[in-house]
Write a protein that holds these residues in place. Structure first.
Motif, PDB file in Angstrom:
ATOM      1  N   ASN A  65       0.873  -0.907   0.240  1.00 21.40           N
ATOM      2  CA  ASN A  65      -0.069   0.329   0.368  1.00 21.40           C
ATOM      3  C   ASN A  65       1.001   1.150  -0.096  1.00 21.40           C
ATOM      4  O   ASN A  65       1.659   1.696   1.168  1.00 21.40           O
ATOM      5  CB  ASN A  65      -0.885   0.152   0.936  1.00 21.40           C
ATOM      6  N   THR A  94       0.128   4.209   0.308  1.00 21.76           N
ATOM      7  CA  THR A  94      -0.161   5.635   0.727  1.00 21.76           C
ATOM      8  C   THR A  94       0.476   5.444   2.758  1.00 21.76           C
ATOM      9  O   THR A  94       0.536   6.268   3.405  1.00 21.76           O
ATOM     10  CB  THR A  94      -2.394   5.717   1.429  1.00 21.76           C
ATOM     11  N   THR A  95       0.121   3.829   3.094  1.00 24.09           N
ATOM     12  CA  THR A  95       0.424   3.810   4.098  1.00 24.09           C
ATOM     13  C   THR A  95       1.976   3.829   4.028  1.00 24.09           C
ATOM     14  O   THR A  95       2.498   4.835   5.146  1.00 24.09           O
ATOM     15  CB  THR A  95       0.459   3.089   5.372  1.00 24.09           C
ATOM     16  N   LEU A 155      -1.192  13.149   6.973  1.00 23.91           N
ATOM     17  CA  LEU A 155      -2.544  12.002   5.831  1.00 23.91           C
ATOM     18  C   LEU A 155      -3.664  13.056   5.553  1.00 23.91           C
ATOM     19  O   LEU A 155      -3.334  12.834   3.851  1.00 23.91           O
ATOM     20  CB  LEU A 155      -3.552  10.998   7.014  1.00 23.91           C
ATOM     21  N   GLN A 198      -3.553  12.765   1.176  1.00 27.62           N
ATOM     22  CA  GLN A 198      -4.843  12.942   0.714  1.00 27.62           C
ATOM     23  C   GLN A 198      -4.652  14.237  -0.365  1.00 27.62           C
ATOM     24  O   GLN A 198      -5.581  14.007  -1.688  1.00 27.62           O
ATOM     25  CB  GLN A 198      -5.853  13.486   1.580  1.00 27.62           C
ATOM     26  N   TYR A 220      -2.774  10.539  -2.602  1.00 28.33           N
ATOM     27  CA  TYR A 220      -2.800   9.335  -2.468  1.00 28.33           C
ATOM     28  C   TYR A 220      -3.629   8.454  -1.756  1.00 28.33           C
ATOM     29  O   TYR A 220      -3.299   6.696  -1.515  1.00 28.33           O
ATOM     30  CB  TYR A 220      -1.161   8.990  -1.709  1.00 28.33           C
ATOM     31  N   ALA A 221      -4.374   8.977  -0.850  1.00 28.45           N
ATOM     32  CA  ALA A 221      -5.495   9.253  -0.739  1.00 28.45           C
ATOM     33  C   ALA A 221      -6.463   9.503  -0.508  1.00 28.45           C
ATOM     34  O   ALA A 221      -6.881  10.203  -0.764  1.00 28.45           O
ATOM     35  CB  ALA A 221      -5.109   8.948   1.263  1.00 28.45           C
ATOM     36  N   PRO A 232      -9.901   7.662   4.937  1.00 27.93           N
ATOM     37  CA  PRO A 232      -8.513   7.112   3.979  1.00 27.93           C
ATOM     38  C   PRO A 232      -9.033   5.420   4.339  1.00 27.93           C
ATOM     39  O   PRO A 232      -8.050   4.432   4.798  1.00 27.93           O
ATOM     40  CB  PRO A 232      -7.699   7.614   5.095  1.00 27.93           C
ATOM     41  N   ASP A 286      -6.816   2.503   3.322  1.00 30.15           N
ATOM     42  CA  ASP A 286      -5.512   2.622   3.438  1.00 30.15           C
ATOM     43  C   ASP A 286      -4.427   2.005   4.460  1.00 30.15           C
ATOM     44  O   ASP A 286      -4.396   1.088   5.084  1.00 30.15           O
ATOM     45  CB  ASP A 286      -4.886   3.965   2.724  1.00 30.15           C
ATOM     46  N   VAL A 287      -5.414   2.787   5.694  1.00 28.50           N
ATOM     47  CA  VAL A 287      -4.719   3.249   6.831  1.00 28.50           C
ATOM     48  C   VAL A 287      -5.018   1.804   7.904  1.00 28.50           C
ATOM     49  O   VAL A 287      -4.355   1.570   8.751  1.00 28.50           O
ATOM     50  CB  VAL A 287      -4.839   4.748   7.116  1.00 28.50           C
ATOM     51  N   ASN A 334       5.498   6.425  -2.086  1.00 32.41           N
ATOM     52  CA  ASN A 334       4.645   5.677  -2.419  1.00 32.41           C
ATOM     53  C   ASN A 334       4.752   4.597  -2.799  1.00 32.41           C
ATOM     54  O   ASN A 334       3.526   3.867  -3.393  1.00 32.41           O
ATOM     55  CB  ASN A 334       3.960   6.575  -2.943  1.00 32.41           C
TER      56      ASN A 334
END
Length: 385
Positions: A142, A144-145, A163, A167, A171-172, A176, A179-180, A263
């Motif tokens: 992932n 995003t994370t 975060l 966004q 990416y998020a 979210p 993802d998270v 990312n």
């Protein structure tokens, strides 16, 4: 070939851009969008079934979620139309059904873009397993994370601030949680495991824990110990017994996974003759995902066929494998771990409870107890490989 595009968001726009600029011999006959206000020219429509009036050869699907995606993909395959998708939600839920429908109707179902963005991961798995028995799969799945954890340390800023940046950069999502909370990575490890081991994998059988409760001070503490936190997916399959998880993992700062920043994704397979194969690259974003979609389109155009993948049932086995876990929290809940505690540290009002080697079942029991106690906590597994 005549192409229909389903979804004109970030990835859909990327696919159209690349096709128009580099592959003008592919004709985009229809682009299906959600509402009339998104219709930009005569190619656009809000009626999915209108595309079947144009002798479409390939449907390229890039919308979110399983509904109405499931209905649309099933119908297209039943009409002998090739389907290419980036939608990991629907692939994780219905991979076997889609492959069966494609075979019955002499067309192809391709999903390279559903796992690890632009990395040729699905093709890597397919080629490796032609010779090898795949023993395990793991990786950062992932983007995003990975971006959030990387930039919290780089910029010395809290989770919520980074975060928001993720966004803003696309990416998020605005919500979210996929993802998270690890759900996106969970779907990807399920898809990879189904393909790699030829087994049926249900998402509700995979242990999953995300990063939304990680603190900047957690990252700093572990960095001082030569460790970085990465959200990773992992699975193994042996003697018809399968286990998979998505969870935060402590990796050595000199390991290959520690070097995966921004990312990017990094995912590995372990075969019984090839050993480890590791794939690294951009796992999210418009261009990488669109690239993977078009790679699938070119394979269909070149009449490349990956062969049959027959899935069988397996036994879920969390087993007695021992792992080293560290639990982090703002209040002392050490009593729930009983004799499994190795040592407890208190750093800036944060408790770090390092445990003796423990089983997955024990870890899951502690997570349940901490949640029942309404304790905000975070945990990570020490990677020993």
């Amino acid at each position: 070939m005549k192409i229909a595009i389903l979804g004109y968001g970030t990835v859909g726009k990327g696919v159209v851009k690349i096709l128009e600029e580099r592959f003008p011999h592919f004709e985009i006959v229809k682009i299906v969008v959600h509402s009339e206000k998104d219709c930009l020219d005569e190619r656009f429509t809000t009626n999915f079934y209108e595309i079947f009036d144009y002798d479409v050869d390939v449907l390229m699907e890039m919308i979110i979620g399983d509904s109405p995606t499931y209905e649309y993909i099933r119908y297209a395959l039943s009409q002998c139309i090739h389907v290419i998708t980036s939608n990991k939600t629907t692939v994780a839920c219905h991979l076997e059904e889609y492959m069966k429908l494609a075979k019955e109707n002499h067309c192809q179902f391709r999903y390279e873009a559903s796992v690890a963005g632009g990395i040729p991961w699905i093709q890597g798995l397919i080629k490796a397993k032609r010779i090898d028995k795949i023993e395990r799969i793991e990786g950062i799945l992932n983007g995003t994370t990975n971006y959030i954890l990387d930039h919290m340390l780089k910029e010395d800023r809290d989770y919520t601030e980074i975060l928001k940046d993720a966004q803003r950069l696309g990416y998020a999502e605005s919500n979210p949680s996929a993802d998270v909370d690890g759900i996106d990575a969970l779907r990807k490890i399920c898809i990879s495991s189904s393909l790699g081991y030829n087994i049926r994998v249900n998402t509700d059988e995979v242990d999953c824990f995300g990063i939304s409760t990680v603190k900047l001070n957690d990252l700093k503490k572990f960095k001082n110990e030569g460790l970085l936190i990465k959200l990773m997916g992992y699975s193994h399959f042996e003697n018809n017994k399968f286990y998979a998880c998505v969870e935060p993992v402590l990796v050595s700062s000199i390991s290959k996974y520690a070097a995966v920043d921004e990312n990017n994704n990094a995912v590995s397979l372990y075969g019984n003759t090839i050993g480890e194969l590791m794939f690294i690259g951009q796992g999210a974003g418009q261009a990488p995902t669109a690239n993977a979609m078009i790679q699938d389109l070119l394979d269909i155009n070149d009449r490349r066929y990956d062969g049959e993948c027959i899935l069988v049932d397996s036994v879920i086995d969390r087993g007695d494998t021992l792992n080293n876990y560290v639990f982090c929290m703002n209040e002392d809940q050490s009593m729930i771990f009983e004799e499994k505690i190795d040592f407890v540290e208190k750093v800036d009002e944060r408790y770090y409870i390092t445990l003796k080697p423990s089983t997955v079942e024990e870890k899951n029991k502690w997570i349940k107890e901490l949640r029942n106690a309404n304790c905000e906590f975070f945990y990570a597994r020490r990677r020993v490989l």
